[in-house]
Scaffold this motif. Sequence first.
Motif, PDB file in Angstrom:
ATOM      1  N   GLU A  72       0.832  -1.208   0.000  1.00  0.00           N
ATOM      2  CA  GLU A  72       0.000   0.000   0.000  1.00  0.00           C
ATOM      3  C   GLU A  72       0.864   1.254   0.000  1.00  0.00           C
ATOM      4  OE1 GLU A  72      -2.259   1.972   3.470  1.00  0.00           O
ATOM      5  OE2 GLU A  72      -3.752   0.658   2.522  1.00  0.00           O
ATOM      6  N   ILE A  73       1.877   1.273   0.844  1.00  0.00           N
ATOM      7  CA  ILE A  73       2.770   2.429   0.912  1.00  0.00           C
ATOM      8  C   ILE A  73       3.448   2.660  -0.435  1.00  0.00           C
ATOM      9  CG2 ILE A  73       4.912   3.281   1.942  1.00  0.00           C
ATOM     10  CD1 ILE A  73       4.010   1.752   4.522  1.00  0.00           C
ATOM     11  N   GLN A  74       3.937   1.581  -1.038  1.00  0.00           N
ATOM     12  CA  GLN A  74       4.603   1.692  -2.337  1.00  0.00           C
ATOM     13  C   GLN A  74       3.663   2.244  -3.396  1.00  0.00           C
ATOM     14  OE1 GLN A  74       6.257  -1.999  -3.841  1.00  0.00           O
ATOM     15  NE2 GLN A  74       6.142  -1.264  -5.949  1.00  0.00           N
ATOM     16  N   TYR A  75       2.452   1.668  -3.488  1.00  0.00           N
ATOM     17  CA  TYR A  75       1.498   2.104  -4.509  1.00  0.00           C
ATOM     18  C   TYR A  75       1.013   3.525  -4.258  1.00  0.00           C
ATOM     19  CZ  TYR A  75       1.190  -2.710  -6.238  1.00  0.00           C
ATOM     20  OH  TYR A  75       1.468  -3.943  -6.772  1.00  0.00           O
ATOM     21  N   PHE A  76       0.856   3.881  -2.973  1.00  0.00           N
ATOM     22  CA  PHE A  76       0.455   5.249  -2.636  1.00  0.00           C
ATOM     23  C   PHE A  76       1.467   6.237  -3.193  1.00  0.00           C
ATOM     24  CE2 PHE A  76       0.445   8.906   0.346  1.00  0.00           C
ATOM     25  CZ  PHE A  76      -0.870   9.317   0.177  1.00  0.00           C
ATOM     26  N   GLY A  77       2.739   5.884  -3.086  1.00  0.00           N
ATOM     27  CA  GLY A  77       3.770   6.743  -3.667  1.00  0.00           C
ATOM     28  C   GLY A  77       3.747   6.739  -5.176  1.00  0.00           C
ATOM     29  N   GLU A  78       3.553   5.567  -5.763  1.00  0.00           N
ATOM     30  CA  GLU A  78       3.585   5.457  -7.222  1.00  0.00           C
ATOM     31  C   GLU A  78       2.499   6.273  -7.900  1.00  0.00           C
ATOM     32  OE1 GLU A  78       3.545   1.351  -8.307  1.00  0.00           O
ATOM     33  OE2 GLU A  78       5.561   0.951  -7.521  1.00  0.00           O
ATOM     34  N   VAL A  79       1.301   6.314  -7.313  1.00  0.00           N
ATOM     35  CA  VAL A  79       0.211   7.028  -7.983  1.00  0.00           C
ATOM     36  C   VAL A  79       0.469   8.533  -8.037  1.00  0.00           C
ATOM     37  CG1 VAL A  79      -1.548   5.297  -7.458  1.00  0.00           C
ATOM     38  CG2 VAL A  79      -1.180   7.173  -5.853  1.00  0.00           C
ATOM     39  N   PHE A  80       1.358   9.040  -7.184  1.00  0.00           N
ATOM     40  CA  PHE A  80       1.680  10.463  -7.221  1.00  0.00           C
ATOM     41  C   PHE A  80       2.395  10.856  -8.507  1.00  0.00           C
ATOM     42  CE2 PHE A  80       0.223  10.620  -3.020  1.00  0.00           C
ATOM     43  CZ  PHE A  80       0.143  11.947  -2.602  1.00  0.00           C
ATOM     44  N   GLU A  81       2.954   9.873  -9.199  1.00  0.00           N
ATOM     45  CA  GLU A  81       3.659  10.143 -10.450  1.00  0.00           C
ATOM     46  C   GLU A  81       2.769   9.922 -11.673  1.00  0.00           C
ATOM     47  OE1 GLU A  81       6.682  11.412 -10.510  1.00  0.00           O
ATOM     48  OE2 GLU A  81       6.731  11.372  -8.315  1.00  0.00           O
ATOM     49  N   LEU A  82       1.522   9.513 -11.467  1.00  0.00           N
ATOM     50  CA  LEU A  82       0.640   9.170 -12.580  1.00  0.00           C
ATOM     51  C   LEU A  82      -0.209  10.365 -13.013  1.00  0.00           C
ATOM     52  CD1 LEU A  82      -0.570   5.649 -11.378  1.00  0.00           C
ATOM     53  CD2 LEU A  82       1.328   6.196 -12.929  1.00  0.00           C
ATOM     54  N   ASP A  83      -0.612  10.358 -14.280  1.00  0.00           N
ATOM     55  CA  ASP A  83      -1.432  11.444 -14.822  1.00  0.00           C
ATOM     56  C   ASP A  83      -2.771  11.546 -14.112  1.00  0.00           C
ATOM     57  OD1 ASP A  83       0.562  12.062 -16.620  1.00  0.00           O
ATOM     58  OD2 ASP A  83      -0.320  10.906 -18.269  1.00  0.00           O
ATOM     59  N   ASP A  84      -3.341  10.421 -13.706  1.00  0.00           N
ATOM     60  CA  ASP A  84      -4.652  10.460 -13.061  1.00  0.00           C
ATOM     61  C   ASP A  84      -4.619  11.246 -11.762  1.00  0.00           C
ATOM     62  OD1 ASP A  84      -5.734   9.018 -15.090  1.00  0.00           O
ATOM     63  OD2 ASP A  84      -6.376   7.309 -13.880  1.00  0.00           O
ATOM     64  N   LYS A  85      -3.539  11.132 -11.012  1.00  0.00           N
ATOM     65  CA  LYS A  85      -3.428  11.904  -9.755  1.00  0.00           C
ATOM     66  C   LYS A  85      -3.398  13.393 -10.058  1.00  0.00           C
ATOM     67  CE  LYS A  85      -0.648  14.206  -6.722  1.00  0.00           C
ATOM     68  NZ  LYS A  85       0.275  15.340  -6.986  1.00  0.00           N
ATOM     69  N   LYS A  86      -2.642  13.766 -11.085  1.00  0.00           N
ATOM     70  CA  LYS A  86      -2.535  15.181 -11.439  1.00  0.00           C
ATOM     71  C   LYS A  86      -3.894  15.730 -11.869  1.00  0.00           C
ATOM     72  CE  LYS A  86       2.212  14.290 -12.882  1.00  0.00           C
ATOM     73  NZ  LYS A  86       3.137  14.149 -14.021  1.00  0.00           N
ATOM     74  N   GLU A  87      -4.621  14.938 -12.669  1.00  0.00           N
ATOM     75  CA  GLU A  87      -5.944  15.370 -13.119  1.00  0.00           C
ATOM     76  C   GLU A  87      -6.927  15.410 -11.957  1.00  0.00           C
ATOM     77  OE1 GLU A  87      -9.539  16.207 -15.126  1.00  0.00           O
ATOM     78  OE2 GLU A  87      -7.435  16.729 -15.459  1.00  0.00           O
ATOM     79  N   GLY A  88      -6.890  14.401 -11.096  1.00  0.00           N
ATOM     80  CA  GLY A  88      -7.825  14.347  -9.975  1.00  0.00           C
ATOM     81  C   GLY A  88      -7.644  15.494  -9.012  1.00  0.00           C
ATOM     82  N   VAL A  89      -6.416  15.806  -8.670  1.00  0.00           N
ATOM     83  CA  VAL A  89      -6.144  16.912  -7.744  1.00  0.00           C
ATOM     84  C   VAL A  89      -6.494  18.247  -8.387  1.00  0.00           C
ATOM     85  CG1 VAL A  89      -4.328  18.144  -6.513  1.00  0.00           C
ATOM     86  CG2 VAL A  89      -4.389  15.649  -6.456  1.00  0.00           C
ATOM     87  N   ALA A  90      -6.161  18.397  -9.658  1.00  0.00           N
ATOM     88  CA  ALA A  90      -6.491  19.642 -10.359  1.00  0.00           C
ATOM     89  C   ALA A  90      -8.000  19.857 -10.407  1.00  0.00           C
ATOM     90  CB  ALA A  90      -5.905  19.611 -11.774  1.00  0.00           C
ATOM     91  N   ALA A  91      -8.736  18.798 -10.699  1.00  0.00           N
ATOM     92  CA  ALA A  91     -10.203  18.904 -10.761  1.00  0.00           C
ATOM     93  C   ALA A  91     -10.777  19.276  -9.406  1.00  0.00           C
ATOM     94  CB  ALA A  91     -10.783  17.579 -11.254  1.00  0.00           C
ATOM     95  N   PHE A  92     -10.234  18.689  -8.349  1.00  0.00           N
ATOM     96  CA  PHE A  92     -10.707  19.014  -7.003  1.00  0.00           C
ATOM     97  C   PHE A  92     -10.481  20.486  -6.687  1.00  0.00           C
ATOM     98  CE2 PHE A  92      -9.821  19.527  -2.451  1.00  0.00           C
ATOM     99  CZ  PHE A  92     -10.995  19.042  -1.902  1.00  0.00           C
ATOM    100  N   LEU A  93      -9.298  20.977  -6.978  1.00  0.00           N
ATOM    101  CA  LEU A  93      -8.979  22.374  -6.677  1.00  0.00           C
ATOM    102  C   LEU A  93      -9.774  23.342  -7.543  1.00  0.00           C
ATOM    103  CD1 LEU A  93      -5.097  22.064  -6.271  1.00  0.00           C
ATOM    104  CD2 LEU A  93      -6.812  22.277  -4.453  1.00  0.00           C
ATOM    105  N   GLU A  94     -10.088  22.905  -8.767  1.00  0.00           N
ATOM    106  CA  GLU A  94     -10.844  23.752  -9.692  1.00  0.00           C
ATOM    107  C   GLU A  94     -12.350  23.537  -9.564  1.00  0.00           C
ATOM    108  OE1 GLU A  94      -9.195  22.734 -13.486  1.00  0.00           O
ATOM    109  OE2 GLU A  94      -7.160  23.284 -12.882  1.00  0.00           O
ATOM    110  N   LYS A  95     -12.746  22.674  -8.637  1.00  0.00           N
ATOM    111  CA  LYS A  95     -14.170  22.416  -8.341  1.00  0.00           C
ATOM    112  C   LYS A  95     -14.929  21.952  -9.585  1.00  0.00           C
ATOM    113  CE  LYS A  95     -14.302  25.628  -4.452  1.00  0.00           C
ATOM    114  NZ  LYS A  95     -14.955  26.794  -3.824  1.00  0.00           N
ATOM    115  N   ARG A  96     -14.342  20.948 -10.261  1.00  0.00           N
ATOM    116  CA  ARG A  96     -14.977  20.338 -11.424  1.00  0.00           C
ATOM    117  C   ARG A  96     -14.819  18.819 -11.340  1.00  0.00           C
ATOM    118  NH1 ARG A  96     -10.910  18.504 -14.703  1.00  0.00           N
ATOM    119  NH2 ARG A  96      -8.884  19.566 -14.529  1.00  0.00           N
ATOM    120  N   LYS A  97     -15.528  18.125 -12.210  1.00  0.00           N
ATOM    121  CA  LYS A  97     -15.377  16.677 -12.253  1.00  0.00           C
ATOM    122  C   LYS A  97     -14.107  16.295 -13.000  1.00  0.00           C
ATOM    123  CE  LYS A  97     -20.300  15.448 -12.026  1.00  0.00           C
ATOM    124  NZ  LYS A  97     -21.413  14.724 -12.697  1.00  0.00           N
TER     125      LYS A  97
END
Length: 255
Positions: free
Chosen positions: A227-252
């Motif tokens: 879990e710790i390893q994968y938690f770190g790995e997803v921080f380098e993935l495009d989906d994390k960048k899109e998900g966090v950006a959408a949250f901050l921009e208040k969109r889906k």
Amino acid sequence: MKFENIIVEKEDKISVITINRPTSLNALNAKTIRELSEAFESLDKDEEVRVVIITGSGEKSFVAGADIKEFTDFGQKEAEELARNGHTSLFNKIENLSKPVIAAVNGFALGGGLELAMACHIRYASENAKLGLPEVTLGLIPGYGGTQRLPKLVGKGLANEMIFSAKMIPATRAKEIGLVNEVYPVEELLTKTKELATTIANNSPMAIAKAISAVNLSDTERGFDTEIQYFGEVFELDDKKEGVAAFLEKRKPNF
């Protein structure tokens, strides 16, 4: 994909596999297992598909068990090979698929049928569903993961009761003990399953793939470290960048 014993349909990021052997209550024979294996392998590589649903044709049976006629004359060597091939080619493949697999249990899920449902990540059942592992009535034991997956889902005591007694339980009891997630009227089962699949399909496929792998290791010594390893790995993935950006921009998010 063209098959003889299964039907594979795709729509809106969801694929529905229907086991189509109604004259034998959708029993699993060798050919059906091969076809299911090929279908899951293909769908796992299909970038358009994010969730897979598996169900049985008709309203009487999901899968009524393995096709006993195929192995009545087997000895130890052949039986071990049958079980090992089943694990490798289908049941373990489903459990470790990178995409969620939901079983829509419509009617009987017995023996290999229940083992197939238990290999899936989530189980919904119809009100008329009956679930059980009747192998000991034939002088056999479950061979496609029943003795291993059932205790993890319902606990050792209840698993022992079901396996030793060979009794079928109704869908309502299956929900009470955690064997299925939800129970619906027969006519609503597939619709409700597709609703869940749609909700899942809108989430990050990259994160879900990591989560599947981590959850599958939850009862091993590697679970927390994974879990710790994968938690770190997803921080380098495009989906994390899109998900966090959408949250901050208040969109889906658009995964």
